[in-house]
Design a protein around this motif. Structure first.
Motif, PDB file in Angstrom:
ATOM      1  N   VAL A  20      39.998 -37.084 -14.324  1.00 44.47           N
ATOM      2  CA  VAL A  20      38.996 -36.032 -14.291  1.00 44.47           C
ATOM      3  C   VAL A  20      38.503 -35.751 -15.711  1.00 44.47           C
ATOM      4  O   VAL A  20      37.315 -35.576 -15.952  1.00 44.47           O
ATOM      5  CB  VAL A  20      39.565 -34.751 -13.636  1.00 44.47           C
ATOM      6  N   ALA A  21      39.422 -35.734 -16.657  1.00 45.25           N
ATOM      7  CA  ALA A  21      39.063 -35.454 -18.041  1.00 45.25           C
ATOM      8  C   ALA A  21      38.208 -36.569 -18.643  1.00 45.25           C
ATOM      9  O   ALA A  21      37.518 -36.349 -19.618  1.00 45.25           O
ATOM     10  CB  ALA A  21      40.319 -35.248 -18.876  1.00 45.25           C
ATOM     11  N   GLN A  22      38.264 -37.759 -18.068  1.00 46.04           N
ATOM     12  CA  GLN A  22      37.527 -38.886 -18.617  1.00 46.04           C
ATOM     13  C   GLN A  22      36.168 -39.076 -17.943  1.00 46.04           C
ATOM     14  O   GLN A  22      35.594 -40.139 -18.011  1.00 46.04           O
ATOM     15  CB  GLN A  22      38.373 -40.146 -18.511  1.00 46.04           C
ATOM     16  N   ALA A  23      35.670 -38.028 -17.317  1.00 46.60           N
ATOM     17  CA  ALA A  23      34.324 -38.061 -16.750  1.00 46.60           C
ATOM     18  C   ALA A  23      33.428 -37.191 -17.620  1.00 46.60           C
ATOM     19  O   ALA A  23      33.889 -36.232 -18.231  1.00 46.60           O
ATOM     20  CB  ALA A  23      34.349 -37.548 -15.319  1.00 46.60           C
ATOM     21  N   ARG A  24      32.169 -37.554 -17.685  1.00 46.83           N
ATOM     22  CA  ARG A  24      31.221 -36.767 -18.477  1.00 46.83           C
ATOM     23  C   ARG A  24      29.910 -36.664 -17.721  1.00 46.83           C
ATOM     24  O   ARG A  24      29.568 -37.535 -16.938  1.00 46.83           O
ATOM     25  CB  ARG A  24      31.037 -37.379 -19.851  1.00 46.83           C
ATOM     26  N   PRO A  25      29.150 -35.605 -17.992  1.00 49.68           N
ATOM     27  CA  PRO A  25      27.853 -35.460 -17.331  1.00 49.68           C
ATOM     28  C   PRO A  25      26.838 -36.470 -17.853  1.00 49.68           C
ATOM     29  O   PRO A  25      26.800 -36.769 -19.044  1.00 49.68           O
ATOM     30  CB  PRO A  25      27.411 -34.035 -17.687  1.00 49.68           C
ATOM     31  N   MET A  26      26.054 -36.987 -16.939  1.00 47.70           N
ATOM     32  CA  MET A  26      24.944 -37.848 -17.283  1.00 47.70           C
ATOM     33  C   MET A  26      23.699 -37.209 -16.674  1.00 47.70           C
ATOM     34  O   MET A  26      23.671 -36.926 -15.478  1.00 47.70           O
ATOM     35  CB  MET A  26      25.116 -39.249 -16.708  1.00 47.70           C
ATOM     36  N   GLY A 141      18.871 -42.562 -23.631  1.00 50.17           N
ATOM     37  CA  GLY A 141      17.785 -42.005 -24.416  1.00 50.17           C
ATOM     38  C   GLY A 141      16.531 -42.866 -24.452  1.00 50.17           C
ATOM     39  O   GLY A 141      15.517 -42.455 -24.998  1.00 50.17           O
ATOM     40  N   LYS A 142      16.586 -44.046 -23.858  1.00 52.42           N
ATOM     41  CA  LYS A 142      15.428 -44.942 -23.834  1.00 52.42           C
ATOM     42  C   LYS A 142      14.773 -44.889 -22.457  1.00 52.42           C
ATOM     43  O   LYS A 142      15.452 -44.754 -21.442  1.00 52.42           O
ATOM     44  CB  LYS A 142      15.861 -46.376 -24.133  1.00 52.42           C
ATOM     45  N   ALA A 143      13.462 -45.019 -22.417  1.00 47.53           N
ATOM     46  CA  ALA A 143      12.725 -45.056 -21.154  1.00 47.53           C
ATOM     47  C   ALA A 143      12.770 -46.478 -20.600  1.00 47.53           C
ATOM     48  O   ALA A 143      12.407 -47.431 -21.282  1.00 47.53           O
ATOM     49  CB  ALA A 143      11.292 -44.604 -21.365  1.00 47.53           C
ATOM     50  N   HIS A 144      13.225 -46.602 -19.355  1.00 50.60           N
ATOM     51  CA  HIS A 144      13.311 -47.886 -18.665  1.00 50.60           C
ATOM     52  C   HIS A 144      12.247 -47.882 -17.568  1.00 50.60           C
ATOM     53  O   HIS A 144      12.288 -47.046 -16.664  1.00 50.60           O
ATOM     54  CB  HIS A 144      14.704 -48.091 -18.072  1.00 50.60           C
ATOM     55  N   ALA A 145      11.288 -48.793 -17.627  1.00 51.72           N
ATOM     56  CA  ALA A 145      10.122 -48.792 -16.750  1.00 51.72           C
ATOM     57  C   ALA A 145      10.470 -49.118 -15.304  1.00 51.72           C
ATOM     58  O   ALA A 145      11.338 -49.947 -15.028  1.00 51.72           O
ATOM     59  CB  ALA A 145       9.093 -49.791 -17.262  1.00 51.72           C
ATOM     60  N   GLY A 146       9.753 -48.451 -14.389  1.00 52.56           N
ATOM     61  CA  GLY A 146       9.838 -48.747 -12.968  1.00 52.56           C
ATOM     62  C   GLY A 146       8.773 -49.758 -12.586  1.00 52.56           C
ATOM     63  O   GLY A 146       7.957 -50.162 -13.420  1.00 52.56           O
ATOM     64  N   LYS A 147       8.780 -50.166 -11.306  1.00 51.35           N
ATOM     65  CA  LYS A 147       7.840 -51.183 -10.838  1.00 51.35           C
ATOM     66  C   LYS A 147       6.621 -50.583 -10.128  1.00 51.35           C
ATOM     67  O   LYS A 147       5.496 -50.909 -10.476  1.00 51.35           O
ATOM     68  CB  LYS A 147       8.536 -52.127  -9.851  1.00 51.35           C
ATOM     69  N   GLN A 148       6.873 -49.738  -9.120  1.00 47.78           N
ATOM     70  CA  GLN A 148       5.774 -49.331  -8.255  1.00 47.78           C
ATOM     71  C   GLN A 148       5.533 -47.820  -8.253  1.00 47.78           C
ATOM     72  O   GLN A 148       4.417 -47.378  -8.485  1.00 47.78           O
ATOM     73  CB  GLN A 148       6.046 -49.806  -6.831  1.00 47.78           C
ATOM     74  N   TYR A 149       6.537 -47.032  -7.956  1.00 53.73           N
ATOM     75  CA  TYR A 149       6.385 -45.581  -7.840  1.00 53.73           C
ATOM     76  C   TYR A 149       6.897 -44.830  -9.064  1.00 53.73           C
ATOM     77  O   TYR A 149       6.392 -43.773  -9.398  1.00 53.73           O
ATOM     78  CB  TYR A 149       7.129 -45.050  -6.607  1.00 53.73           C
ATOM     79  N   ILE A 150       7.910 -45.374  -9.688  1.00 54.61           N
ATOM     80  CA  ILE A 150       8.575 -44.684 -10.793  1.00 54.61           C
ATOM     81  C   ILE A 150       7.977 -45.127 -12.125  1.00 54.61           C
ATOM     82  O   ILE A 150       7.881 -46.326 -12.397  1.00 54.61           O
ATOM     83  CB  ILE A 150      10.091 -44.959 -10.769  1.00 54.61           C
ATOM     84  N   GLN A 151       7.587 -44.143 -12.918  1.00 54.49           N
ATOM     85  CA  GLN A 151       7.078 -44.460 -14.254  1.00 54.49           C
ATOM     86  C   GLN A 151       8.213 -44.971 -15.130  1.00 54.49           C
ATOM     87  O   GLN A 151       8.091 -45.996 -15.782  1.00 54.49           O
ATOM     88  CB  GLN A 151       6.453 -43.211 -14.869  1.00 54.49           C
ATOM     89  N   SER A 152       9.349 -44.233 -15.130  1.00 49.34           N
ATOM     90  CA  SER A 152      10.484 -44.639 -15.957  1.00 49.34           C
ATOM     91  C   SER A 152      11.743 -43.879 -15.551  1.00 49.34           C
ATOM     92  O   SER A 152      11.685 -42.891 -14.823  1.00 49.34           O
ATOM     93  CB  SER A 152      10.189 -44.390 -17.439  1.00 49.34           C
ATOM     94  N   LEU A 153      12.855 -44.340 -16.058  1.00 48.46           N
ATOM     95  CA  LEU A 153      14.143 -43.657 -15.968  1.00 48.46           C
ATOM     96  C   LEU A 153      14.649 -43.497 -17.390  1.00 48.46           C
ATOM     97  O   LEU A 153      14.709 -44.478 -18.144  1.00 48.46           O
ATOM     98  CB  LEU A 153      15.156 -44.470 -15.165  1.00 48.46           C
ATOM     99  N   THR A 154      14.988 -42.271 -17.748  1.00 45.24           N
ATOM    100  CA  THR A 154      15.654 -42.018 -19.026  1.00 45.24           C
ATOM    101  C   THR A 154      16.943 -41.276 -18.713  1.00 45.24           C
ATOM    102  O   THR A 154      16.927 -40.311 -17.950  1.00 45.24           O
ATOM    103  CB  THR A 154      14.767 -41.148 -19.957  1.00 45.24           C
ATOM    104  N   TYR A 155      18.057 -41.774 -19.247  1.00 43.67           N
ATOM    105  CA  TYR A 155      19.327 -41.079 -19.010  1.00 43.67           C
ATOM    106  C   TYR A 155      19.984 -40.720 -20.333  1.00 43.67           C
ATOM    107  O   TYR A 155      19.794 -41.381 -21.349  1.00 43.67           O
ATOM    108  CB  TYR A 155      20.264 -41.898 -18.117  1.00 43.67           C
ATOM    109  N   GLN A 156      20.730 -39.647 -20.280  1.00 43.08           N
ATOM    110  CA  GLN A 156      21.515 -39.160 -21.433  1.00 43.08           C
ATOM    111  C   GLN A 156      22.967 -39.040 -20.981  1.00 43.08           C
ATOM    112  O   GLN A 156      23.222 -38.503 -19.902  1.00 43.08           O
ATOM    113  CB  GLN A 156      21.025 -37.786 -21.908  1.00 43.08           C
ATOM    114  N   ILE A 157      23.873 -39.495 -21.800  1.00 41.34           N
ATOM    115  CA  ILE A 157      25.303 -39.353 -21.512  1.00 41.34           C
ATOM    116  C   ILE A 157      25.844 -38.326 -22.491  1.00 41.34           C
ATOM    117  O   ILE A 157      25.739 -38.518 -23.693  1.00 41.34           O
ATOM    118  CB  ILE A 157      26.050 -40.691 -21.656  1.00 41.34           C
ATOM    119  N   GLN A 158      26.385 -37.234 -21.988  1.00 44.95           N
ATOM    120  CA  GLN A 158      26.882 -36.171 -22.870  1.00 44.95           C
ATOM    121  C   GLN A 158      28.326 -36.370 -23.243  1.00 44.95           C
ATOM    122  O   GLN A 158      29.066 -37.057 -22.691  1.00 44.95           O
ATOM    123  CB  GLN A 158      26.698 -34.820 -22.204  1.00 44.95           C
TER     124      GLN A 158
END
Length: 158
Positions: A20-26, A141-158
């Motif tokens: 449990v302690a080794q999980a972090r919010p994304m 922290g980087k924008a990853h492009a989608g194909k059809q509906y999604i412009q991008s995915l950006t994720y942050q790991i805290q």
């Protein structure tokens, strides 16, 4: 009888607490393109290095009858009876942004796992594996492009 039970309970807690302690919010930000249709259904999930389903992070869209259109996620996660527990919300309108936070085990980061997103919109083409992104610290922290509906995915790991 009480001592063996207490010993077993203590041992179980000692094993469980470090994980449990080794999980972090994304946190994820998923802006949609202005594709001109109804709200999109999205399934955000994690697969391992071989492409096997690990866990559902979020499903946008509440009507289960449409989940068949999220084809890769639906096929891969079908055996997971808990795939929807606490991870569903409304569909996402064109031009809007879905923001999601999920707890993620440290062991999944930089270990060959991927974040995948399937997308579908009513009366439009389905987009299985719309986004496939390696789950890495370097990709955060980087924008990853989608194909059809999604412009991008950006994720942050805290």
């Amino acid at each position: 009888m009480r001592k063996p039970l207490m010993t077993t309970l203590a041992a179980a807690l000692a094993v469980a607490l470090p994980s449990v302690a080794q999980a972090r919010p994304m946190s994820m930000s998923i802006p949609l393109k202005n594709y001109g249709g109804d709200g999109a259904y999205l399934a955000v999930y994690v697969t391992d290095a071989k492409g096997a389903y690990v866990r559902t992070l979020w499903v946008a869209g509440g009507k289960a009858k449409y989940y068949k259109h999220l084809a890769d996620w639906n096929r891969l996660s079908a055996a997971d009876s808990k795939r929807l527990q606490g991870v569903t919300g409304a569909s996402v309108g064109a031009g809007r942004t879905l923001k999601v936070t999920a707890d993620l085990a440290d062991a999944l980061i930089d270990a060959g796992y991927e974040i995948r997103i399937d997308a579908a919109a009513e009366d439009m083409r389905d987009s299985p594996s719309e986004i496939r992104v390696p789950l890495t610290k370097a990709g955060a922290g980087k924008a990853h492009a989608g194909k059809q509906y999604i412009q991008s995915l950006t994720y942050q790991i805290q």
